[in-house]
Design a protein around this motif. Structure first.
Motif, mmCIF file in Angstrom:
data_model
loop_
_atom_site.group_PDB
_atom_site.id
_atom_site.type_symbol
_atom_site.label_atom_id
_atom_site.label_comp_id
_atom_site.label_asym_id
_atom_site.label_seq_id
_atom_site.Cartn_x
_atom_site.Cartn_y
_atom_site.Cartn_z
ATOM 1 N N GLN A 117 -20.689 -3.073 -3.308
ATOM 2 C CA GLN A 117 -20.395 -1.865 -3.367
ATOM 3 C C GLN A 117 -18.778 -2.645 -3.865
ATOM 4 O O GLN A 117 -18.761 -4.250 -4.447
ATOM 5 C CB GLN A 117 -18.897 -1.466 -1.873
ATOM 6 N N GLY A 133 -7.414 -1.225 -3.772
ATOM 7 C CA GLY A 133 -8.827 -0.151 -2.922
ATOM 8 C C GLY A 133 -9.442 -0.407 -2.416
ATOM 9 O O GLY A 133 -10.130 -1.579 -3.684
ATOM 10 N N GLN A 135 -13.625 0.647 -0.198
ATOM 11 C CA GLN A 135 -14.297 1.122 0.939
ATOM 12 C C GLN A 135 -15.098 0.381 2.459
ATOM 13 O O GLN A 135 -15.276 -0.916 2.285
ATOM 14 C CB GLN A 135 -15.536 1.962 0.147
ATOM 15 N N SER A 144 -7.705 1.782 8.051
ATOM 16 C CA SER A 144 -7.251 3.080 6.995
ATOM 17 C C SER A 144 -6.134 3.152 7.018
ATOM 18 O O SER A 144 -5.309 3.331 7.019
ATOM 19 C CB SER A 144 -8.415 3.950 7.172
ATOM 20 N N SER A 158 -12.977 6.382 -8.016
ATOM 21 C CA SER A 158 -12.838 6.042 -6.717
ATOM 22 C C SER A 158 -11.604 5.487 -6.224
ATOM 23 O O SER A 158 -10.962 6.290 -5.018
ATOM 24 C CB SER A 158 -13.882 5.185 -6.497
ATOM 25 N N GLN A 161 -9.275 8.904 -4.009
ATOM 26 C CA GLN A 161 -9.980 8.564 -2.895
ATOM 27 C C GLN A 161 -8.175 7.766 -1.500
ATOM 28 O O GLN A 161 -8.436 8.023 -0.315
ATOM 29 C CB GLN A 161 -10.752 7.468 -1.780
ATOM 30 N N CYS A 162 -7.387 7.382 -2.322
ATOM 31 C CA CYS A 162 -6.340 6.416 -2.137
ATOM 32 C C CYS A 162 -5.445 7.701 -0.926
ATOM 33 O O CYS A 162 -4.194 7.583 -0.664
ATOM 34 C CB CYS A 162 -5.796 5.527 -2.522
ATOM 35 N N THR A 167 -10.092 11.340 3.363
ATOM 36 C CA THR A 167 -11.317 10.239 3.110
ATOM 37 C C THR A 167 -10.053 8.979 3.881
ATOM 38 O O THR A 167 -9.021 8.484 4.078
ATOM 39 C CB THR A 167 -11.071 9.557 2.173
ATOM 40 N N ASN A 169 -11.688 6.254 5.878
ATOM 41 C CA ASN A 169 -12.593 5.185 5.390
ATOM 42 C C ASN A 169 -12.047 4.390 3.882
ATOM 43 O O ASN A 169 -13.079 3.735 4.267
ATOM 44 C CB ASN A 169 -13.690 4.626 6.068
ATOM 45 N N PHE A 170 -10.843 4.750 3.446
ATOM 46 C CA PHE A 170 -10.697 3.652 2.062
ATOM 47 C C PHE A 170 -10.063 3.745 2.760
ATOM 48 O O PHE A 170 -8.754 4.140 2.120
ATOM 49 C CB PHE A 170 -10.617 4.972 1.103
ATOM 50 N N CYS A 172 -6.246 1.856 0.860
ATOM 51 C CA CYS A 172 -5.194 0.788 -0.503
ATOM 52 C C CYS A 172 -3.804 0.459 -0.564
ATOM 53 O O CYS A 172 -3.734 0.727 1.002
ATOM 54 C CB CYS A 172 -5.423 2.613 -0.686
#
Length: 176
Positions: A117, A133, A135, A144, A158, A161-162, A167, A169-170, A172
């Motif tokens: 990652q 950000g 993951q 999160s 990617s 996802q913020c 989502t 589990n992302f 930011c």
């Protein structure tokens, strides 16, 4: 005195041994499972700490240059240019921070604890806002957040996802 009967020997039966081994196996499995959950939570906590440290570096860069890394500004004392990666050679966030003397060669940007990652960075076209950000491994509403994207920030794929509430589990961090 009575002589001992050689056929009556003290000990455990096979069934008793199997039951004890099964109980020990179940307990060991529970302990190992909790250990893995603890390790992934620790990695998530480290990711958040890494992003907060990087945020400090970005604020130092902004104070020195008048904008965040990732844009070309001829009026700025910093070299500037597009940021295409987190670490590496020219065009990376780390090289931009080094060129402004925010970080030295010995203190490089942190990388994700899992090598599969990467952390992500995006900057607005005017260089006045950014988003970082990471993951996370666990779906945890405490860690999160679904950050609202600052005006004019162009995200890499990617980073979308913020702003996606699905989502969970992302993580930011934004400049605003």
């Amino acid at each position: 005195m009575k002589p001992k009967n050689p056929k009556t020997v003290g000990g455990f039966t096979l069934i008793e041994m199997i039951i004890v081994i099964a109980i020990i196996g179940i307990l060991a499995g529970l302990v190992l499972r909790e250990t893995f959950v603890f390790q992934s939570s620790a990695r998530d906590t480290r990711r958040i700490g890494d992003l907060k440290n990087t945020q400090n570096f970005l604020e130092l860069y902004f104070n020195a240059c008048g904008h965040y890394p990732g844009i070309t500004d001829t009026n700025s004392p910093c070299s500037g240019g597009a940021v295409t990666s987190w670490e590496g050679s020219a065009g990376s966030l780390a090289s931009e921070l080094m060129s402004a003397n925010v970080i030295s060669g010995s203190s490089v940007l942190p990388n994700d604890p899992l090598t599969s990652q990467n952390y992500t960075y995006a900057v607005s076209s005017n260089g006045l806002s950014y988003m970082l950000g990471a993951q996370l491994e666990n779906q945890n509403n405490v860690l999160s957040n679904n950050a609202v994207s600052p005006q004019g920030v162009t995200f890499n794929p990617s980073m979308s996802q913020c702003t996606n509430p699905a989502t969970k589990n992302f993580y930011c961090i934004t400049s605003q």
